[in-house]
Design an enzyme around this catalytic site. Structure first.
Site, PDB file in Angstrom:
ATOM      1  CG  ASP A  20      -8.993  -2.249   5.684  1.00  0.00           C
ATOM      2  OD1 ASP A  20      -8.153  -1.526   6.233  1.00  0.00           O
ATOM      3  OD2 ASP A  20      -8.698  -3.164   4.895  1.00  0.00           O
ATOM      4  CD  GLU A  69      -6.261  -8.446   5.702  1.00  0.00           C
ATOM      5  OE1 GLU A  69      -5.078  -8.071   5.709  1.00  0.00           O
ATOM      6  OE2 GLU A  69      -7.172  -7.787   5.187  1.00  0.00           O
ATOM      7  CG  ASN A 106       0.372  -8.668   5.849  1.00  0.00           C
ATOM      8  OD1 ASN A 106      -0.321  -9.016   6.805  1.00  0.00           O
ATOM      9  ND2 ASN A 106      -0.126  -8.038   4.809  1.00  0.00           N
ATOM     10  NE  ARG A 123      -2.157  -3.587  12.373  1.00  0.00           N
ATOM     11  CZ  ARG A 123      -2.695  -3.901  11.194  1.00  0.00           C
ATOM     12  NH1 ARG A 123      -2.725  -5.159  10.786  1.00  0.00           N
ATOM     13  NH2 ARG A 123      -3.219  -2.978  10.420  1.00  0.00           N
ATOM     14  CD  GLU A 146      -5.281  -0.543   1.530  1.00  0.00           C
ATOM     15  OE1 GLU A 146      -4.885  -0.297   2.687  1.00  0.00           O
ATOM     16  OE2 GLU A 146      -5.661  -1.666   1.168  1.00  0.00           O
ATOM     17  NE  ARG A 155      -3.050  -3.061   0.260  1.00  0.00           N
ATOM     18  CZ  ARG A 155      -3.601  -3.740  -0.750  1.00  0.00           C
ATOM     19  NH1 ARG A 155      -3.563  -3.270  -1.984  1.00  0.00           N
ATOM     20  NH2 ARG A 155      -4.181  -4.900  -0.533  1.00  0.00           N
ATOM     21  NE  ARG A 181     -13.236  -6.854   6.967  1.00  0.00           N
ATOM     22  CZ  ARG A 181     -12.564  -6.422   5.903  1.00  0.00           C
ATOM     23  NH1 ARG A 181     -12.719  -7.024   4.738  1.00  0.00           N
ATOM     24  NH2 ARG A 181     -11.761  -5.393   5.989  1.00  0.00           N
ATOM     25  CG  HIS A 233     -14.687  -3.235   1.186  1.00  0.00           C
ATOM     26  ND1 HIS A 233     -14.550  -4.052   0.096  1.00  0.00           N
ATOM     27  CD2 HIS A 233     -13.726  -3.633   2.059  1.00  0.00           C
ATOM     28  CE1 HIS A 233     -13.557  -4.909   0.317  1.00  0.00           C
ATOM     29  NE2 HIS A 233     -13.031  -4.663   1.487  1.00  0.00           N
TER      30      HIS A 233
HETATM   31  O1  GCW Z   1      -6.235  -2.452   4.510  1.00  0.00           O
HETATM   32  C1  GCW Z   1      -5.821  -3.758   4.494  1.00  0.00           C
HETATM   33  C2  GCW Z   1      -4.791  -3.772   3.427  1.00  0.00           C
HETATM   34  C3  GCW Z   1      -3.721  -4.810   3.640  1.00  0.00           C
HETATM   35  C4  GCW Z   1      -3.181  -4.657   5.042  1.00  0.00           C
HETATM   36  C5  GCW Z   1      -4.307  -4.866   6.051  1.00  0.00           C
HETATM   37  C6  GCW Z   1      -3.884  -4.661   7.485  1.00  0.00           C
HETATM   38  C7  GCW Z   1      -0.941  -4.975   5.799  1.00  0.00           C
HETATM   39  O2  GCW Z   1      -5.408  -3.933   2.175  1.00  0.00           O
HETATM   40  O3  GCW Z   1      -2.736  -4.593   2.668  1.00  0.00           O
HETATM   41  O4  GCW Z   1      -2.119  -5.529   5.311  1.00  0.00           O
HETATM   42  O5  GCW Z   1      -5.331  -3.946   5.785  1.00  0.00           O
HETATM   43  O6  GCW Z   1      -4.124  -3.581   7.996  1.00  0.00           O
HETATM   44  O7  GCW Z   1      -3.337  -5.557   8.075  1.00  0.00           O
END
Ligand code: GCW
Length: 736
Positions: free
Chosen positions: A399, A325, A244, A358, A427, A202, A370, A555
């Site tokens: 998100d 994720e 990640n 987190r 993003e 991102r 969600r 979204h």
């Molecule tokens: O917003 C989403 C993003 C992912 C990101 C995830 C997160 C790092 O599309 O790319 O991963 O959130 O916040 O963990």
């Protein structure tokens, strides 16, 4: 010039610690000398620290600094003194001479009661300012009028020095000062989603600034510039790698590299943190499990923490994305988030490190909504987390969408320190080419009233600990920094980095005032520039909401890369990664019913908030379709039926971008041509893409609404299939 200076500090790896310290100090001073040379091109690299000569009349209001009294016995003192010399030299034409005592009127006296004895009598006034706070005062010292910047610790004096320079840069009067400032949040951290191969998830500003391959042998001068910019806005921590996470960053080879960065950042008051992969004991430790209750796993993490602190004594701690994720986590072993976080907290506690755990979680089994999952998973564990754990919560429950209601976790975990997580990188907001100032969006969330302890229980009071008394306190911003010369991918995206720092220092601050400071420091102090540009910035967030996701839609972006509109996205691995899951458009209406008749997500808010959001008559219209499924002919507050209102808002958003372009065009000649031209070109891209969002969304939703466009609104120029067929295989910043 910069490269030559940088090479002097490139050789420190392998030296003995004492040598290393001396080397760092020399490097810092050498670099600081290089900064005195003004930038030749207006490429934005200087950020808001340009220190251009003050033009009349602003210059007249600045009391001339006749001498600088400041020690340079520690690395932090040295950079503070150097920054003042550099800043005053640039702003006033010549740097003031250094002096040991206040021998004549007009001295600037900077330090702590210990570093500058003349400041000792201000000691009582420093009470309550903590380690990082400072005073800036006009006063008499030894019979002469002077200005003092004084703090309990060196780092406070450095922050005070930057504040004083900001006053000069913005043209504020400095002749009768009595300022007191201390940060309201303790951990003010950037989160880099940077991979070890330099891809930034991102990220829209080039590659990662961390040149892992050449570290620790080659120390980019940029690392110092980075630390300096962050210190200027009070940021005191940085998580270097993506949430990640790759476990390799915890191996000795990478820890050497991390230690080298930590050494560059230290004089600027910045600690390093790492994202820790939960399965690291298996992947790099050779264990068969990463179960947090397994004694061997606990031992492994304790030894890992000891190994890190042996290299980096002020290491900040770990950031963890677990069971989200596809990331590994304690739930893989039937354990809770608290079990996982506390295991890491135990390893870090002897070194005073923290865990930032987190709350952005959603499991592989899809929930009914969600938006509800973080609350459902975390609230039952309130009170179970160790003292050095903070739970890091995104501003909204989905998100980082263009606009989200505040996350229901704020106010709902009175026994747990909750950190705010904002996304500085855009993003979901047009990447780096759309001019969107995020200050108003963050301000809206920080000022939102959770009603957790009655009226006035704002989100800002939850995170600064004043509502429930939690400690530590903190905030994280997902960085928008990359290898681009202008750092952030666009000139205006620097404002988001800047505003993040200022709001992290004071989450009650005003986004408008921050924008005005930034414009004065970055472009011009001329009111004919400041006023229109600040107005444009302040209106820019509503504009992007209008042309992307009006009335609480969310979204709806393209799949994977998240570039451009994709309201038709459906199918694939899971429903809650699609757009249709979130907008729920059909012939009968549109929107996600989160009231009691639907997913009942509203019930996660305190009762007065739940009642407001759940009531179609009282829900703020900006969140209408976030909480309600509404028929196409529902009468909105403007009197227009919903379909007409949607179209009206899409067009309003596009029109706002057109207006931004006109405003910016009108500033030609008042802004340097290089930066003016790039902003103008990006605004042209933004207008095209705003139109694209509007056209594609209207073409798609019209298939459900089955209504003509209201009078005066042009139909999309292309059929829906055209927009659906567009592909962007190389869009930047994708997740890998
Ligand atoms: O917003 C989403 C993003 C992912 C990101 C995830 C997160 C790092 O599309 O790319 O991963 O959130 O916040 O963990």
């Amino acid at each position: 010039m910069r490269r030559a200076c940088g090479s002097r500090i490139a050789t420190w790896a392998g030296r003995r610690p004492g040598w290393r310290r001396a080397g760092v100090l020399a490097a810092v001073l050498a670099l600081a000398a290089a900064w005195a040379i003004p930038a030749v091109a207006e490429d934005g690299h200087a950020l808001w620290l340009r220190y251009q000569p003050l033009a009349e009349p602003a210059r007249g209001s600045a009391a001339p600094v006749t001498a600088l009294v400041a020690a340079a016995a520690t690395p932090i003192q040295a950079v503070a003194r150097q920054e003042l010399l550099r800043g005053l030299g640039g702003l006033l034409g010549t740097a003031p001479p250094l002096a040991d005592a206040v021998a004549r009127p007009g001295a600037l006296v900077v330090g702590t009661p210990e570093s500058v004895p003349a400041l000792a009598r201000l000691r009582p006034a420093l009470e309550g300012l903590g380690r990082e706070g400072y005073l800036i005062r006009s006063l008499e010292i030894d019979g002469h009028p002077a200005t003092a910047i004084v703090a309990n610790q060196d780092i406070g004096a450095l922050y005070g020095a930057f504040h004083y320079l900001r006053l000069l840069q913005t043209g504020a009067p400095v002749d009768a000062l009595d300022l007191r400032s201390a940060p309201k949040l303790q951990l003010r951290v950037l989160n880099h989603w940077d991979n070890l191969d330099r891809h930034v998830e991102r990220g829209y500003a080039g590659q990662s600034i961390w040149d892992w391959h050449r570290l620790p042998g080659w120390i980019e001068p940029r690392y110092t510039d980075y630390a300096r910019a962050n210190a200027s806005i009070g940021i005191n921590g940085t998580v270097l790698n993506n949430v990640n996470a790759n476990a390799l960053v915890l191996t000795p080879m990478y820890l050497e590299k991390v230690a080298a960065l930590a050494e560059v950042f230290r004089p600027w008051g910045i600690r390093v943190y790492l994202s820790a992969r939960f399965s690291a004991p298996v992947e790099i430790g050779g264990l068969a499990t990463a179960d947090p209750l397994d004694p061997a796993v606990r031992r492994w993490w304790r030894a890992k923490a000891d190994q890190i602190y042996a290299r980096i004594p002020d290491f900040g701690g770990f950031l963890v994305k677990a069971n989200s994720e596809g990331q590994p986590g304690p739930q893989d072993y039937g354990r809770s988030h608290a079990d996982g976080a506390n295991m890491l907290a135990e390893a870090l506690a002897p070194h005073e490190g923290v865990v930032m755990w987190r709350a952005f979680v959603y499991s592989d089994e899809e929930p009914d909504d969600r938006a509800k999952q973080a609350y459902t998973e975390f609230v039952p564990h309130d009170g179970e987390f160790a003292d050095n754990v903070l739970v890091q919560v995104k501003n909204g429950a989905i998100d980082f969408q263009p606009r989200e209601p505040f996350h229901p976790l704020f106010g709902a975990m009175p026994q747990t320190p909750l950190m705010m997580e904002f996304q500085i990188t855009k993003e979901y907001l047009g990447f780096a080419t759309h001019l969107v100032y995020l200050g108003p969006m963050w301000e809206e969330v920080l000022r939102a009233d959770t009603h957790a302890e009655g009226e006035g229980s704002t989100v800002a009071k939850v995170i600064d600990g004043s509502l429930h008394g939690q400690r530590p306190t903190g905030i994280a911003g997902v960085a928008n920094i990359g290898s681009d010369r202008n750092w952030s991918g666009s000139h205006f995206d620097q404002a988001n980095w800047y505003a993040y720092g200022r709001l992290a220092w004071d989450p009650h601050a005003s986004a408008r005032e921050i924008a005005a400071d930034w414009v004065r420091m970055t472009f011009s102090r001329d009111p004919a520039v400041v006023e229109p540009v600040v107005d444009m910035m302040m209106a820019s967030h509503q504009a992007v909401v209008d042309y992307m996701t009006p009335l609480g839609l969310h979204h709806l972006m393209g799949r994977g890369h998240h570039y451009g509109p994709g309201p038709w996205v459906e199918g694939g691995p899971r429903a809650d990664w699609t757009s249709v899951y979130f907008h729920r458009a059909s012939r009968d209406g549109i929107g996600f019913d989160r009231t009691a008749t639907g997913s009942d997500a509203v019930s996660q808010y305190a009762p007065p908030v739940a009642r407001q959001f759940g009531d179609l008559e009282r829900v703020p219209e900006d969140f209408l379709l976030w909480f309600h499924h509404v028929p196409w002919d529902y009468r909105t507050r403007s009197g227009r039926p919903l379909w007409d209102e949607l179209v009206h808002r899409y067009d309003r958003g596009v029109a706002a971008v057109r207006e931004m372009r006109a405003t910016w065009d009108g500033l030609e000649g008042r802004i340097d041509p290089e930066r003016h031209a790039q902003v103008a070109a990006f605004l042209a891209i933004q207008e095209q893409e705003a139109q694209w969002w509007r056209d594609a969304s209207i073409a798609y939703f019209q298939t459900f609404a089955q209504r003509p466009l209201p009078d005066g609104h042009a139909p999309p120029p292309q059929p829906l299939e055209h927009y659906q067929a567009l592909e962007f295989p190389h869009a930047p910043g994708d997740g890998r």
